[in-house]
Design an enzyme around this catalytic site. Structure first.
Site, PDB file in Angstrom:
ATOM      1  N   HIS A   1     -25.945  -6.320  41.527  1.00  0.00           N
ATOM      2  CA  HIS A   1     -24.556  -6.325  42.390  1.00  0.00           C
ATOM      3  C   HIS A   1     -24.472  -7.695  42.958  1.00  0.00           C
ATOM      4  O   HIS A   1     -23.210  -8.148  43.089  1.00  0.00           O
ATOM      5  CB  HIS A   1     -25.068  -5.293  43.465  1.00  0.00           C
ATOM      6  CG  HIS A   1     -24.031  -5.022  44.288  1.00  0.00           C
ATOM      7  ND1 HIS A   1     -23.061  -3.890  44.591  1.00  0.00           N
ATOM      8  CD2 HIS A   1     -23.656  -5.672  45.560  1.00  0.00           C
ATOM      9  CE1 HIS A   1     -22.263  -4.060  45.429  1.00  0.00           C
ATOM     10  NE2 HIS A   1     -22.333  -5.164  46.151  1.00  0.00           N
ATOM     11  N   GLU A   2     -25.402  -8.402  43.548  1.00  0.00           N
ATOM     12  CA  GLU A   2     -25.327  -9.504  44.117  1.00  0.00           C
ATOM     13  C   GLU A   2     -24.909 -10.653  43.408  1.00  0.00           C
ATOM     14  O   GLU A   2     -24.076 -11.213  43.734  1.00  0.00           O
ATOM     15  CB  GLU A   2     -26.633  -9.966  45.089  1.00  0.00           C
ATOM     16  CG  GLU A   2     -26.885  -8.984  46.262  1.00  0.00           C
ATOM     17  CD  GLU A   2     -25.780  -8.492  47.175  1.00  0.00           C
ATOM     18  OE1 GLU A   2     -24.942  -9.436  47.420  1.00  0.00           O
ATOM     19  OE2 GLU A   2     -25.974  -7.468  47.570  1.00  0.00           O
TER      20      GLU A   2
ATOM     21  N   HIS B   1     -21.388 -10.664  42.353  1.00  0.00           N
ATOM     22  CA  HIS B   1     -20.291 -11.016  43.516  1.00  0.00           C
ATOM     23  C   HIS B   1     -20.100 -12.691  43.126  1.00  0.00           C
ATOM     24  O   HIS B   1     -19.076 -13.119  43.229  1.00  0.00           O
ATOM     25  CB  HIS B   1     -20.989 -11.164  44.972  1.00  0.00           C
ATOM     26  CG  HIS B   1     -20.526  -9.756  45.442  1.00  0.00           C
ATOM     27  ND1 HIS B   1     -19.298  -9.124  45.436  1.00  0.00           N
ATOM     28  CD2 HIS B   1     -21.577  -8.835  46.124  1.00  0.00           C
ATOM     29  CE1 HIS B   1     -19.603  -7.944  46.291  1.00  0.00           C
ATOM     30  NE2 HIS B   1     -20.806  -7.886  46.497  1.00  0.00           N
TER      31      HIS B   1
ATOM     32  N   TYR C   1     -11.711 -10.202  49.645  1.00  0.00           N
ATOM     33  CA  TYR C   1     -12.935  -9.359  49.997  1.00  0.00           C
ATOM     34  C   TYR C   1     -12.444  -8.405  51.304  1.00  0.00           C
ATOM     35  O   TYR C   1     -12.830  -8.530  52.448  1.00  0.00           O
ATOM     36  CB  TYR C   1     -14.200 -10.124  50.332  1.00  0.00           C
ATOM     37  CG  TYR C   1     -15.375  -9.015  50.226  1.00  0.00           C
ATOM     38  CD1 TYR C   1     -15.802  -8.500  49.358  1.00  0.00           C
ATOM     39  CD2 TYR C   1     -16.022  -8.558  51.628  1.00  0.00           C
ATOM     40  CE1 TYR C   1     -16.938  -7.791  49.208  1.00  0.00           C
ATOM     41  CE2 TYR C   1     -16.986  -7.995  51.414  1.00  0.00           C
ATOM     42  CZ  TYR C   1     -17.822  -7.427  50.399  1.00  0.00           C
ATOM     43  OH  TYR C   1     -18.624  -6.393  50.392  1.00  0.00           O
TER      44      TYR C   1
ATOM     45  N   GLU D   1     -16.115  -5.036  45.172  1.00  0.00           N
ATOM     46  CA  GLU D   1     -17.455  -4.190  45.605  1.00  0.00           C
ATOM     47  C   GLU D   1     -17.502  -3.231  44.107  1.00  0.00           C
ATOM     48  O   GLU D   1     -18.967  -3.389  43.856  1.00  0.00           O
ATOM     49  CB  GLU D   1     -17.076  -3.178  46.741  1.00  0.00           C
ATOM     50  CG  GLU D   1     -17.765  -3.815  48.000  1.00  0.00           C
ATOM     51  CD  GLU D   1     -19.163  -4.293  47.828  1.00  0.00           C
ATOM     52  OE1 GLU D   1     -19.951  -3.276  47.382  1.00  0.00           O
ATOM     53  OE2 GLU D   1     -19.377  -5.502  47.949  1.00  0.00           O
TER      54      GLU D   1
ATOM     55  N   ASP E   1     -12.937  -0.750  59.648  1.00  0.00           N
ATOM     56  CA  ASP E   1     -14.233  -1.292  59.512  1.00  0.00           C
ATOM     57  C   ASP E   1     -14.652  -1.848  58.172  1.00  0.00           C
ATOM     58  O   ASP E   1     -13.732  -1.405  57.128  1.00  0.00           O
ATOM     59  CB  ASP E   1     -14.948   0.044  60.038  1.00  0.00           C
ATOM     60  CG  ASP E   1     -15.051   0.007  61.406  1.00  0.00           C
ATOM     61  OD1 ASP E   1     -14.795  -0.748  62.165  1.00  0.00           O
ATOM     62  OD2 ASP E   1     -15.622   1.533  61.671  1.00  0.00           O
TER      63      ASP E   1
ATOM     64  N   HIS F   1     -16.632  -0.926  51.127  1.00  0.00           N
ATOM     65  CA  HIS F   1     -17.836  -0.166  50.333  1.00  0.00           C
ATOM     66  C   HIS F   1     -17.609   1.335  50.322  1.00  0.00           C
ATOM     67  O   HIS F   1     -18.739   1.969  49.940  1.00  0.00           O
ATOM     68  CB  HIS F   1     -19.146  -0.520  51.406  1.00  0.00           C
ATOM     69  CG  HIS F   1     -19.723  -1.853  50.917  1.00  0.00           C
ATOM     70  ND1 HIS F   1     -19.258  -2.922  51.818  1.00  0.00           N
ATOM     71  CD2 HIS F   1     -20.559  -2.456  50.202  1.00  0.00           C
ATOM     72  CE1 HIS F   1     -19.961  -4.223  51.851  1.00  0.00           C
ATOM     73  NE2 HIS F   1     -20.513  -3.800  50.673  1.00  0.00           N
TER      74      HIS F   1
END
Lengths: 365, 89
Positions: free
Chosen positions: A174-175, A178, A189, A198, A270, A276
């Site tokens: 996942h990271e 990005h 983002y 995401e 938020d 997410h």
């Protein structure tokens, strides 16, 4: 003992161990060790002394790069919030260490690199052999992992809710994804483009794990961050791509809030506009494509999503509908209009409530 | 006077909220001093970074949204103190 003995400094590996101590009885020693590491001599000097470059690496440095060759560096942040960290813990060609977080990061970067290189012919994050860097043991009881624009960063977790973040291969994938997104579509983002960003990371994070385990769509868990929660948490993972909203339901954390279709879309300020949360919608669309096509998800479904991400047609602020259209176009371009793959993509978006790009009535049906 | 810190985002996307009733704290004057010294309204717009936390800090009439890298100095002191009270430290 000679008088000079008192000048001996504590060896760096011992400082690192001390700095990581969590026992309140040793809080003062741990803090002193952290301070000492902070003002220590530059770490690259330790590193050069402790780990001279293996001959193969030294020779390679001067030679022309070979495409697809991986170059990993795992740094140890020793509980500080400074990057890349205090110690180079493992570089390419070095043997495994006694630190599982370091080895998991190293292996996870390897599996991620392998998926992108062997399946999509992508040579690292930037397709130009960019070295892969990760930092582990970031912060104290830090419950997160992130991409800072240059490297992946992993916390140890607090031990009560979260285990260390390198435990899940999907999180490492996942990271790193990005980074791939940053070097390609560079999706903003925030809001829907942020949720697509995401989702891309979840899609390829999941594919990295499936590819490494040799799992078909039917065999795969489709979970993101499986094993990150401690046993005290009622939950199996951070997210489920197959069934968004079902990954956890815990009296402290609450229930997994992800929607799996536009009917449950969350409007919020938020989390950069719910990046997410609403990512559950495109996540499920990808799963539905994979389910319809069967077999290995990194093949046709992964290829369509990869083509969409890297094809140059996605706007930085693309919304879900625009992204859905782009995946349909990518499927038609690679597999032909009206192909099984194209139909699977259209049908998946329809099922998650984004079927607006479909004609009101199919002309020949 | 109440301070509310809510943290959203992070790879887990789990929102956590911590609250402190300032007047009920044994060191209420030092809380007020810290709250008065904060640069409310001076937060800079910065591009969000993937998977980092977002903090929303409220103390009527003030409210500020800060990406994690900006939670430093007195903001970090405040967040740490609010968490410490909530976690019974």
């Amino acid at each position: 003992m000679k008088a000079t003995a008192r000048c001996t400094i504590v060896p760096p590996y011992l400082l690192v161990r001390l700095a990581r101590l969590d026992d309140p009885r040793f809080a003062a020693a741990a803090e002193a060790a952290r301070q000492s590491l902070l003002r220590d001599i530059p770490l690259r000097e330790h590193r050069a002394a402790a780990h001279p470059l293996p001959p193969a690496l030294a020779v390679r440095a001067g030679a022309a790069r070979q495409r697809g060759r991986i170059d990993r560096s795992i740094w140890d942040a020793v509980g500080l919030e400074r990057l890349p960290g205090r110690l180079l813990a493992r570089a390419e060609g070095w043997p495994p260490t006694s630190d599982p977080a370091v080895n998991e990061a190293h292996d996870g970067l390897g599996e991620t690199h392998t998926l992108f290189w062997t399946r999509f012919a992508r040579d690292s994050i930037d397709d130009r052999g960019m070295p892969l860097e990760a930092s582990v043991h970031y912060g104290r009881k830090y419950d997160n992992a992130f991409w800072d624009g240059e490297r992946m960063v992993f916390g140890d977790g607090d031990g009560q809710v979260f285990n260390r973040f390198t435990l899940s291969l999907t999180v490492i994938g996942h990271e790193l994804t990005h980074g791939v997104t940053q070097h390609t579509a560079n999706l903003t983002y925030a809001g829907q483009s942020g949720a697509v960003n995401e989702s891309m990371s979840d899609v390829f994070g999941s594919l990295v794990e499936q590819h490494a385990r040799g799992q078909t769509t039917a065999e795969a868990s489709w979970l993101i961050g499986e094993g990150l929660f401690t046993e005290q948490v009622q939950g199996v993972a951070l997210r489920s791509m197959k069934a968004p909203g079902t990954a956890y339901n815990d009296d402290v954390l609450g229930k997994d809030p992800q929607p799996g279709s536009m009917a449950g879309y969350i409007d919020t300020e938020d989390d950069n506009g719910g990046v997410h949360l609403n990512s559950g919608i495109p996540n499920r669309a990808f799963y539905l494509v994979a389910e319809a096509l069967g077999g290995n998800a990194w093949e046709a479904p992964g290829q369509i999503w990869y083509d969409t991400l890297t094809g140059g047609a996605l706007g930085r602020r693309v919304d879900f509908a625009g992204f859905a259209r782009a995946t349909e176009a990518a499927a038609a371009a690679r597999f032909g209009p009206g192909s099984r793959e194209h139909a699977a993509v259209r049908s998946a978006w329809h099922e998650v409530g984004l079927g607006l790009s479909l004609p009101a009535r199919a002309p020949s049906e | 006077m109440k301070v509310i810190v809510s943290r959203s985002g992070g790879i887990a996307g789990i929102r956590v909220t911590w609250e402190v009733q300032v007047d009920e704290q044994p060191d209420a004057p030092s809380w007020r001093e810290l709250l008065d010294s904060l640069p409310w309204g001076q937060a800079e717009e910065t591009a969000p970074e993937p998977d980092r936390y977002v903090y929303r800090i409220r103390c009527a009439p003030h409210e500020v949204v800060l990406p994690e890298p900006q939670v430093a100095g007195p903001w970090k002191d405040l967040v740490d103190r609010v968490r410490a009270v909530n976690e019974g430290r």
